[in-house]
Design an enzyme around this catalytic site. Structure first.
Site, PDB file in Angstrom:
ATOM      1  N   HIS A 199       0.788  -1.153   0.077  1.00  0.00           N
ATOM      2  CA  HIS A 199      -0.084   0.015  -0.011  1.00  0.00           C
ATOM      3  C   HIS A 199       0.850   1.314  -0.031  1.00  0.00           C
ATOM      4  O   HIS A 199       1.571   1.359   1.260  1.00  0.00           O
ATOM      5  CB  HIS A 199      -0.789   0.036   1.287  1.00  0.00           C
ATOM      6  CG  HIS A 199      -2.037   0.887   1.332  1.00  0.00           C
ATOM      7  ND1 HIS A 199      -3.400   0.457   1.721  1.00  0.00           N
ATOM      8  CD2 HIS A 199      -2.283   2.049   0.684  1.00  0.00           C
ATOM      9  CE1 HIS A 199      -4.371   1.662   1.320  1.00  0.00           C
ATOM     10  NE2 HIS A 199      -3.470   2.470   0.893  1.00  0.00           N
ATOM     11  N   LEU A 200       0.986   2.117  -1.053  1.00  0.00           N
ATOM     12  CA  LEU A 200       1.550   3.238  -1.207  1.00  0.00           C
ATOM     13  C   LEU A 200       1.680   4.193  -0.292  1.00  0.00           C
ATOM     14  O   LEU A 200       0.450   4.273   0.363  1.00  0.00           O
ATOM     15  CB  LEU A 200       0.937   3.626  -2.564  1.00  0.00           C
ATOM     16  CG  LEU A 200       1.995   4.926  -3.218  1.00  0.00           C
ATOM     17  CD1 LEU A 200       3.420   4.342  -3.707  1.00  0.00           C
ATOM     18  CD2 LEU A 200       1.098   5.487  -4.539  1.00  0.00           C
ATOM     19  N   HIS A 201       2.745   4.621   0.278  1.00  0.00           N
ATOM     20  CA  HIS A 201       2.352   5.856   1.268  1.00  0.00           C
ATOM     21  C   HIS A 201       3.799   6.862   0.906  1.00  0.00           C
ATOM     22  O   HIS A 201       4.952   6.472   0.570  1.00  0.00           O
ATOM     23  CB  HIS A 201       2.566   5.380   2.551  1.00  0.00           C
ATOM     24  CG  HIS A 201       3.534   4.307   2.993  1.00  0.00           C
ATOM     25  ND1 HIS A 201       3.382   3.012   2.471  1.00  0.00           N
ATOM     26  CD2 HIS A 201       4.637   4.409   3.617  1.00  0.00           C
ATOM     27  CE1 HIS A 201       4.564   2.467   3.034  1.00  0.00           C
ATOM     28  NE2 HIS A 201       5.322   3.290   3.888  1.00  0.00           N
ATOM     29  N   LEU A 202       3.371   8.068   1.160  1.00  0.00           N
ATOM     30  CA  LEU A 202       4.452   9.160   1.084  1.00  0.00           C
ATOM     31  C   LEU A 202       4.849   9.710   2.269  1.00  0.00           C
ATOM     32  O   LEU A 202       4.251  10.052   3.256  1.00  0.00           O
ATOM     33  CB  LEU A 202       3.729  10.338   0.181  1.00  0.00           C
ATOM     34  CG  LEU A 202       4.790  11.609  -0.054  1.00  0.00           C
ATOM     35  CD1 LEU A 202       6.044  11.287  -0.660  1.00  0.00           C
ATOM     36  CD2 LEU A 202       4.096  12.486  -0.885  1.00  0.00           C
TER      37      LEU A 202
END
Ligand SMILES: [Zn+2]
Length: 159
Positions: A118-121
């Site tokens: 799950h992409l996260h910045l």
């Protein structure tokens, strides 16, 4: 131009299913934002404190949909992510007066992603000397502030 008819994809986009065993999807679905340290919800993303912060004020901007890559996130989500990062930058500057900030993605486990699916910045304040003796020698980081204090500082800023 050919168009691929993909109704299954459309229904996925419209009704994203939370992924099983994904902590981001789980926290988003629970609706217990203060307990999960979710400081802000926007149209395509939410903003959450990192439970294992590198420095005080360590935030993450996370898409509402369970996507692993920038490509899968899509333009609307990516655009909002950067705008939320800009807002986070402003709030962190105000709350912590850091000397610098790290803003970035780790894609894939080998690149350092703790939750690879799950992409996260990451958006985190930095100070000279914060990567100190303790982290280098002891794999221990000294966090001068507890998460609930960070939460109340940063939560108010989004209102
Ligand atoms: Zn997820």
């Amino acid at each position: 131009m050919d168009h691929l008819w993909s109704p299954w994809r459309y229904s996925f986009v419209q009704n994203p299913q939370p992924a099983v065993n994904c902590v981001f999807c789980q926290m988003l679905a629970e609706g217990r934002d203060p307990d999960n340290y979710i400081v802000h919800r926007a149209g395509h993303n939410f903003v959450i404190l990192n439970l294992y912060p590198y420095t005080s004020g360590h935030l993450m901007v996370v898409p509402n949909r369970h996507v692993a890559t920038l490509e899968d996130a899509g333009a609307d989500t990516l655009q909002e992510m950067i705008l939320l990062a800009a807002r986070a930058e402003q709030l962190l500057q105000r709350a912590y007066r850091p000397e610098g900030l790290n803003i970035g993605f780790n894609l894939g486990k080998c690149a350092g992603a703790g939750i690879a699916g799950h992409l996260h910045l990451h958006v985190l304040p930095r100070w000279s000397g914060d990567a100190n003796f303790m982290s280098v020698i002891g794999e221990t980081r000294v966090i001068p502030e507890d998460l609930s204090t960070t939460y109340s500082k940063l939560r108010d800023g989004w209102r």
